[in-house]
Write a protein that holds these residues in place. Structure first.
Motif, mmCIF file in Angstrom:
data_model
loop_
_atom_site.group_PDB
_atom_site.id
_atom_site.type_symbol
_atom_site.label_atom_id
_atom_site.label_comp_id
_atom_site.label_asym_id
_atom_site.label_seq_id
_atom_site.Cartn_x
_atom_site.Cartn_y
_atom_site.Cartn_z
ATOM 1 N N GLN A 1 0.707 -1.369 -0.057
ATOM 2 C CA GLN A 1 0.146 0.042 0.237
ATOM 3 C C GLN A 1 0.732 1.302 0.061
ATOM 4 O O GLN A 1 0.460 2.337 -0.207
ATOM 5 C CB GLN A 1 -1.040 -0.087 1.170
ATOM 6 C CG GLN A 1 -1.805 -0.907 1.175
ATOM 7 C CD GLN A 1 -2.939 -1.110 2.239
ATOM 8 O OE1 GLN A 1 -2.899 -0.173 3.163
ATOM 9 N NE2 GLN A 1 -3.782 -2.117 2.347
ATOM 10 N N GLU A 2 2.004 1.238 0.353
ATOM 11 C CA GLU A 2 3.052 2.283 0.410
ATOM 12 C C GLU A 2 4.185 2.204 -0.450
ATOM 13 O O GLU A 2 5.392 2.415 -0.425
ATOM 14 C CB GLU A 2 3.566 2.802 1.857
ATOM 15 C CG GLU A 2 2.429 2.743 2.835
ATOM 16 C CD GLU A 2 3.038 2.973 4.318
ATOM 17 O OE1 GLU A 2 4.173 3.151 4.408
ATOM 18 O OE2 GLU A 2 2.165 3.086 5.092
ATOM 19 N N ASN A 3 3.800 1.543 -1.626
ATOM 20 C CA ASN A 3 4.696 1.249 -2.832
ATOM 21 C C ASN A 3 5.245 2.625 -3.640
ATOM 22 O O ASN A 3 4.515 3.546 -3.488
ATOM 23 C CB ASN A 3 4.219 0.175 -3.680
ATOM 24 C CG ASN A 3 3.112 0.668 -4.720
ATOM 25 O OD1 ASN A 3 3.370 1.705 -5.506
ATOM 26 N ND2 ASN A 3 1.767 0.462 -4.279
ATOM 27 N N ASN A 4 6.410 2.567 -3.996
ATOM 28 C CA ASN A 4 6.719 3.705 -4.870
ATOM 29 C C ASN A 4 6.582 3.664 -6.243
ATOM 30 O O ASN A 4 7.521 4.026 -7.213
ATOM 31 C CB ASN A 4 8.381 4.109 -4.764
ATOM 32 C CG ASN A 4 9.355 2.783 -4.964
ATOM 33 O OD1 ASN A 4 8.641 1.846 -5.252
ATOM 34 N ND2 ASN A 4 10.602 3.068 -5.174
ATOM 35 N N ALA A 5 5.617 2.645 -6.744
ATOM 36 C CA ALA A 5 5.467 2.383 -8.224
ATOM 37 C C ALA A 5 5.158 3.612 -9.126
ATOM 38 O O ALA A 5 5.792 3.856 -10.216
ATOM 39 C CB ALA A 5 4.537 1.485 -8.444
ATOM 40 N N LEU A 6 4.410 4.609 -8.475
ATOM 41 C CA LEU A 6 4.189 5.733 -9.097
ATOM 42 C C LEU A 6 5.416 6.522 -9.502
ATOM 43 O O LEU A 6 5.510 6.954 -10.762
ATOM 44 C CB LEU A 6 3.062 6.788 -8.450
ATOM 45 C CG LEU A 6 2.617 8.043 -9.062
ATOM 46 C CD1 LEU A 6 1.076 8.301 -8.312
ATOM 47 C CD2 LEU A 6 3.420 9.087 -8.890
ATOM 48 N N GLU A 7 6.207 6.829 -8.436
ATOM 49 C CA GLU A 7 7.603 7.496 -8.643
ATOM 50 C C GLU A 7 8.150 6.939 -9.462
ATOM 51 O O GLU A 7 9.205 7.600 -10.322
ATOM 52 C CB GLU A 7 8.231 7.596 -7.229
ATOM 53 C CG GLU A 7 7.478 8.677 -6.349
ATOM 54 C CD GLU A 7 6.156 7.880 -5.469
ATOM 55 O OE1 GLU A 7 6.139 6.650 -5.806
ATOM 56 O OE2 GLU A 7 5.705 8.588 -4.821
ATOM 57 N N LEU A 8 8.361 5.461 -9.454
ATOM 58 C CA LEU A 8 9.259 4.961 -10.369
ATOM 59 C C LEU A 8 8.931 4.875 -11.931
ATOM 60 O O LEU A 8 9.523 5.371 -12.926
ATOM 61 C CB LEU A 8 9.354 3.249 -10.250
ATOM 62 C CG LEU A 8 10.434 2.911 -8.959
ATOM 63 C CD1 LEU A 8 9.875 1.363 -8.889
ATOM 64 C CD2 LEU A 8 11.663 2.904 -9.627
#
Length: 227
Positions: free
Chosen positions: A105-112
């Motif tokens: 739920q606190e992943n950094n996929a968007l930033e990547l």
């Protein structure tokens, strides 16, 4: 008439002689067929080493179009920019054994993904295909998967014109790995389902199938869901 002067870049090059093993020389000759000549092969190898050792100038770094480069330099740029750390396979499997909620739920996929497109396109302005293509390149370069296939689920047989796949609205995405562990697929399915179905993307994920060495699901725009 005197010949045209060499470019500044060409005039700064120097002669360089060394000895290498015969098998390495054969490899250079083989690679020169792809890169044009042995000099180009050596320059490409030096460039890759610069990426790996974080030796590229900041000005050059800003000009790299990440979604157009090979997976090898992409992986090193990603490790460098996001300060990522590597863990062993057994360690990773032990960390995801109970499908922890926090990294999902606190992943950094968007930033990547926005980084992958050089932070010039907000993720909400990307097409569905562009988002999935970024996932494919980033997660393969991160060594999480051996192969990721993206297949359009739209049928154009009744259409008078073929629509570019980048503008299709429904895809089946298949992930392949060699962990031979169902939990691995369960974790990443939950990870991507959460990311793709939440804000700001709000895609619809369905038809999930998980196997020990692969998993897949269908992802589509919400407007395509049948009532």
């Amino acid at each position: 008439m005197d010949p045209k002067p060499k470019s500044l870049k060409q005039s700064q090059k120097i002669d360089f002689h060394t000895k290498i093993w015969p098998q390495d020389h054969q490899l250079l000759k083989k690679l020169s067929l792809k890169y044009g000549n042995i000099q180009n092969v050596i320059e490409e190898a030096i460039h890759l080493l610069k990426v790996r050792e974080s030796l590229l100038d900041e000005e050059i770094m800003q000009t790299i179009i990440k979604h157009e480069i090979d997976l090898y330099p992409l992986s090193h740029l990603m490790l460098q920019d996001f300060r990522m750390v590597s863990v062993g396979r057994r360690t990773f499997l032990s960390l995801i054994q109970n499908l922890p909620e926090t990294p999902i739920q606190e992943n950094n996929a968007l930033e990547l993904i926005e980084w992958f497109y050089n932070d010039v396109i907000p993720i909400k302005n990307l097409t569905l295909y562009q988002v999935l293509a970024a996932i494919r390149n980033l997660w393969i370069s991160g060594n999480y998967f051996t192969k990721i296939n993206i297949q359009s689920t739209e049928e154009d047989v009744n259409s008078s014109e073929t629509i570019d796949i980048q503008h299709h609205h429904s895809f089946k995405i298949v992930f392949y790995h060699d962990f031979n562990d169902q939990t691995y697929g369960e974790y990443w399915t939950k990870y991507f389902t959460y990311f793709l179905s939440e804000q700001p993307l709000n895609y619809h994920v369905s038809q999930i199938v998980i196997r020990p060495q692969s998993f897949y699901f269908v992802v589509e725009l919400q407007t395509l869901q049948k009532s």
